[in-house]
Design a protein around this motif. Structure first.
Motif, mmCIF file in Angstrom:
data_model
loop_
_atom_site.group_PDB
_atom_site.id
_atom_site.type_symbol
_atom_site.label_atom_id
_atom_site.label_comp_id
_atom_site.label_asym_id
_atom_site.label_seq_id
_atom_site.Cartn_x
_atom_site.Cartn_y
_atom_site.Cartn_z
ATOM 1 N N LEU A 248 31.639 -8.276 -17.926
ATOM 2 C CA LEU A 248 30.604 -9.136 -17.327
ATOM 3 C C LEU A 248 31.276 -10.334 -16.660
ATOM 4 O O LEU A 248 30.913 -10.740 -15.550
ATOM 5 C CB LEU A 248 29.636 -9.625 -18.405
ATOM 6 N N PHE B 59 22.969 -14.696 -14.937
ATOM 7 C CA PHE B 59 22.351 -13.622 -15.727
ATOM 8 C C PHE B 59 20.892 -13.847 -16.103
ATOM 9 O O PHE B 59 20.191 -12.903 -16.426
ATOM 10 C CB PHE B 59 23.167 -13.366 -17.005
ATOM 11 N N GLY C 164 17.729 -8.754 -13.049
ATOM 12 C CA GLY C 164 17.642 -7.368 -13.517
ATOM 13 C C GLY C 164 16.670 -7.188 -14.666
ATOM 14 O O GLY C 164 17.031 -6.652 -15.705
ATOM 15 N N ASP D 51 15.909 -9.373 -19.415
ATOM 16 C CA ASP D 51 16.841 -9.622 -18.310
ATOM 17 C C ASP D 51 18.281 -9.398 -18.781
ATOM 18 O O ASP D 51 18.533 -9.079 -19.942
ATOM 19 C CB ASP D 51 16.637 -11.039 -17.748
ATOM 20 N N ALA D 52 19.204 -9.561 -17.833
ATOM 21 C CA ALA D 52 20.606 -9.300 -18.143
ATOM 22 C C ALA D 52 21.074 -10.195 -19.291
ATOM 23 O O ALA D 52 21.813 -9.764 -20.172
ATOM 24 C CB ALA D 52 21.459 -9.545 -16.909
ATOM 25 N N ARG E 147 19.892 -8.859 -22.719
ATOM 26 C CA ARG E 147 20.658 -7.687 -23.165
ATOM 27 C C ARG E 147 21.999 -8.122 -23.738
ATOM 28 O O ARG E 147 22.410 -7.682 -24.815
ATOM 29 C CB ARG E 147 20.902 -6.749 -21.980
ATOM 30 N N ASP F 75 24.092 -9.925 -7.071
ATOM 31 C CA ASP F 75 23.603 -9.627 -8.422
ATOM 32 C C ASP F 75 23.991 -8.223 -8.883
ATOM 33 O O ASP F 75 23.782 -7.886 -10.048
ATOM 34 C CB ASP F 75 22.073 -9.749 -8.476
ATOM 35 N N ILE G 191 23.956 -7.014 -12.813
ATOM 36 C CA ILE G 191 22.992 -6.037 -13.338
ATOM 37 C C ILE G 191 23.717 -4.791 -13.838
ATOM 38 O O ILE G 191 23.472 -4.296 -14.930
ATOM 39 C CB ILE G 191 21.975 -5.656 -12.242
ATOM 40 N N SER H 84 25.493 -5.479 -17.028
ATOM 41 C CA SER H 84 24.630 -5.869 -18.134
ATOM 42 C C SER H 84 23.991 -4.634 -18.759
ATOM 43 O O SER H 84 23.457 -4.700 -19.860
ATOM 44 C CB SER H 84 23.552 -6.830 -17.661
#
Ligand code: SF4
Ligand code: SF4
Lengths: 372, 124
Positions: free
Chosen positions: A122, A202, A206, A255-256, A259, A355, A359, A362
């Motif tokens: 990430l 983040f 997503g 969202d990312a 997660r 992004d 995404i 993630s």
């Protein structure tokens, strides 16, 4: 597709994200762009296909145990475990208690180091090289202990094998693992530091709703990040998980960031599991009696679908034995498959190209287990 | 938040780096490490179990050279390290403990034929 072509403007183009892109990890996504905006994404799996399912039909269980490492490079011990459980069931092996504890301890260590890699990629994907270096550095401490126990840093070569584990813990291995825990905890806190740049990349990116997560078949941290409390370790316990106390972290945002946060909270739970398992680990054998490297698989008959909670979600083995030396059929369910094909295609519609790595990573994928 | 970062920076100035200065310093490799094989031809009974279990077909049972035929009349395992995945199944299956995997992990060669270890080569 046709729609885009009709309204073709000068800035429309299509390009590949991967499979040889430094930020994609051997997996390709074809993105159709308008300027900096991704209009549509199409996953293109297959670059890393090695045909394990077919290869396993021509090899004996111990050889397959070695090969099961390779299904996902980043969590080989957990794949060893699922494979071993499938063969254990078909062969009717009773696993000694000590071996069960060792299996769980190693599977959780493997989960932690895999989560470190998640943070590392990430960071890499969003240009935060410090995070990448620190995470990989701390993962190395875990790999040193895995090397001590299994004989290999990354690949344990079927250490968790049908019938138990290949060797008992070496002397002082328990202490070495306990010494690791403060380092893991330091890294966990480092990863959870509220960093404004990290939040900006983040948060609210997503978003996968609860409904969509269930519809697309998400599992693991991706599903739990969307608010569904599902974990095979609790829902369908294997080994000694039903005797241990741990929590299932869940977040509702989807969202990312949610997660990722779920993953980081899992590290804490894994540490709890390791401490409890080390506290309770009994003395004794680590293999079923008379286990030989040449497993008599001719005695096995029947079929089994067995699932485990891997770092990335639900991983499973389907195996059929028909009285031959090798399995008649093997099917592997990799958790990343659903994340990388329907979910990535869904989330990468109408987003900024910047992004895409956030995404993509993630979703906690491993191209190796998508393609198998 | 900002002070936290400064504290971290100072702490890291005075701590040892995570890496070591290879090749002057080395991290100790545990005894269990699966590296290059060692083979003892005198204890080997030529059963061929190692060649049968090897998942990568890296082991081939070969005859001893003519001049040693008298001393070693049977066939012995020749290991191709280039094909090996270092799974140590050969070590586990060997009834006499003739094959063992060692801590030697420096196996890079310039010539691809150098990866083949003949059964005699360990006795030099
Ligand atoms: S370690 Fe494994 S792959 Fe290598 S020679 Fe032995 S059995 Fe074959
Ligand atoms: S090395 Fe061991 S397994 Fe291989 S042939 Fe000799 S005795 Fe048999």
């Amino acid at each position: 597709m046709t729609k885009i072509k009709e309204h073709n403007v000068n800035s429309d183009f299509a390009m590949n994200f991967g499979p040889a892109h430094p930020g994609s990890g051997n997996f390709a996504i074809k993105v159709e762009m308008r300027g900096e905006r991704v209009l549509k994404a199409t996953a293109d799996p297959g670059y890393l296909h090695r045909g394990f399912e077919k290869m396993m039909e021509y090899r004996e269980p111990m050889q397959n145990a070695v090969m099961s490492d390779r299904v996902c490079v980043l969590e080989p011990l957990q794949w060893n475990l699922v494979h071993a459980e499938a063969v254990d069931y078909l062969m009717g092996y009773e696993i000694p208690d000590r071996a069960k504890h060792i299996r769980v301890i190693l599977a959780e260590l493997s989960r932690i180091q895999s989560h470190f890699i998640w943070y590392a990629v990430l960071s890499l994907g969003t240009g935060f090289m410090t995070g990448f270096n620190v995470a990989i550095g701390y993962r190395d401490y875990i790999l040193d202990v895995l090397n001590l126990i299994t004989g290999g840093r990354v690949y344990p070569a079927g250490y968790i094998c049908p019938g138990g584990v290949r060797k008992d813990f070496p002397e002082k291995a328990e202490n070495k693992i306990l010494e690791l825990l403060p380092k893991i905890d330091y890294m966990r806190k480092f990863m959870l530091k509220e960093n404004p740049a990290w939040l900006a990349r983040f948060k609210d990116v997503g978003i996968l709703t609860k409904r969509e997560a269930i519809k697309f078949g998400a599992t693991g941290p991706v599903l739990r990040g969307s608010g569904v409390a599902s974990d095979v370790r609790r829902d369908d316990p294997y080994e000694i998980y039903d005797e241990l106390e741990f929590e299932i972290p869940v977040m509702d945002e989807g969202d990312a960031y949610a997660r990722f946060n779920v993953g980081m909270q899992e590290i804490e739970e894994s540490m709890k599991i390791i401490t409890q398992a080390i506290d309770r680990i009994p003395k004794g054998e680590v293999k079923t009696p008379n286990l030989k490297p040449t497993v008599k698989f001719q005695q096995a008959k029947g079929e089994i679908y067995i699932r485990n909670e891997l770092s990335r979600g639900e991983g499973a083995f389907y195996m059929v034995a028909t009285g031959q030396k090798t399995p008649y059929r093997v099917k592997i369910r990799g958790p990343s498959f659903t994340h990388m094909i329907p979910i990535v295609e869904h989330l990468l519609t109408d987003v900024d190209y910047a992004d895409v790595p956030a995404i993509y990573w993630s979703l906690y994928q491993c191209p190796a287990d998508v393609d198998r | 938040m900002k002070l936290g970062i400064i504290k971290e920076v100072f702490k890291n100035v005075f701590t040892k780096p995570m890496t070591v200065l290879f090749p002057f310093e080395k991290i100790e490799i545990p005894e269990r490490n699966r590296g290059e094989h060692s083979f003892d031809i005198d204890t080997c009974i030529s059963c061929g179990a190692c060649a049968r279990i090897c998942p990568n077909l890296a082991i081939e049972m070969i005859d001893a050279p003519q001049e040693l035929k008298k001393k070693y009349p049977k066939t012995y395992p020749q290991i191709d390290i280039g094909k090996c995945c270092f799974c140590a199944l050969c070590q586990d299956v060997c009834p006499k403990g003739s094959i063992k995997l060692t801590t030697n992990v420096f196996l890079a060669t310039f010539d691809k034929d150098d990866t083949v270890r003949s059964p005699m080569s360990w006795n030099k």
